[in-house]
Scaffold this active site. Sequence first.
Site, PDB file in Angstrom:
ATOM      1  N   GLY A   1      19.880   4.678  -5.921  1.00 25.35           N
ATOM      2  CA  GLY A   1      20.845   4.733  -4.818  1.00 25.35           C
ATOM      3  C   GLY A   1      22.238   5.111  -5.284  1.00 25.35           C
ATOM      4  O   GLY A   1      22.960   5.842  -4.606  1.00 25.35           O
TER       5      GLY A   1
ATOM      6  N   TYR B   1      -6.990  -2.366   4.734  1.00 26.72           N
ATOM      7  CA  TYR B   1      -6.653  -1.029   5.244  1.00 26.72           C
ATOM      8  C   TYR B   1      -7.744  -0.026   4.878  1.00 26.72           C
ATOM      9  O   TYR B   1      -8.079   0.845   5.663  1.00 26.72           O
ATOM     10  CB  TYR B   1      -5.304  -0.592   4.673  1.00 26.72           C
TER      11      TYR B   1
ATOM     12  N   THR C   1       3.029   8.213  -1.493  1.00 28.90           N
ATOM     13  CA  THR C   1       3.809   9.395  -1.137  1.00 28.90           C
ATOM     14  C   THR C   1       5.234   8.923  -0.886  1.00 28.90           C
ATOM     15  O   THR C   1       5.461   7.953  -0.166  1.00 28.90           O
ATOM     16  CB  THR C   1       3.253  10.078   0.127  1.00 28.90           C
ATOM     17  N   LEU C   2       6.188   9.604  -1.470  1.00 25.19           N
ATOM     18  CA  LEU C   2       7.596   9.215  -1.392  1.00 25.19           C
ATOM     19  C   LEU C   2       8.392  10.228  -0.576  1.00 25.19           C
ATOM     20  O   LEU C   2       8.274  11.434  -0.808  1.00 25.19           O
ATOM     21  CB  LEU C   2       8.198   9.151  -2.797  1.00 25.19           C
ATOM     22  N   GLU C   3       9.199   9.747   0.350  1.00 22.84           N
ATOM     23  CA  GLU C   3      10.149  10.602   1.058  1.00 22.84           C
ATOM     24  C   GLU C   3      11.458  10.539   0.283  1.00 22.84           C
ATOM     25  O   GLU C   3      11.995   9.452   0.074  1.00 22.84           O
ATOM     26  CB  GLU C   3      10.356  10.089   2.481  1.00 22.84           C
TER      27      GLU C   3
END
Length: 177
Positions: free
Chosen positions: A97, A151, A119-121
């Site tokens: 950050g 899941y 999966t990363l945004e």
Amino acid sequence: MILTGPAIAAAVHVGAITIEPFDEARLSPNAYDWRLGDTIRICDGDLDAAAPTSFTEQPIPTTGLMLKPGVLYLGVTLEKTGSEKFAQMLNGDRTTGALGIWVHVSAPLGHQGHAIRWTLEIRAARPVRIYPGMTFGKLVFLTAFGHADSYQQRIAKYAASTGIDISRLYEEIGGRP
């Protein structure tokens, strides 16, 4: 409740949590420091929720890759993580950050039973160079209350994910496959 670092380690050692590869030195008081994988997708052009996202996929060079503002990147965690017993929350951290990197803001919840490479945004506030295998965030494990519902045992869009996955919202809203 959030598991402590020692509780995470104990759960890994008895098989209640999967972290592959696991490095005990990456544990903090209440989390595991996860790393960025070695591949990235660069989303091309305008995005449309009713259509699959077009992208360019490339390896992240060992010399690094410069992220640019205004571009959506999809990355992947180096570690595969999961648990039939605990839920997970994947977040960026202060170190990324402070570089102006926003990672995985919209979907931090990992359901019980979902063992995946996430999966990363990824978005960048300013141009910033990233490297494969760099520490990219923190993963916490949460005690789930109530009847366990895996899941992986459900018919769900992302149950079979093995790496970077584009949005599949188009499957729900009648877009083209």
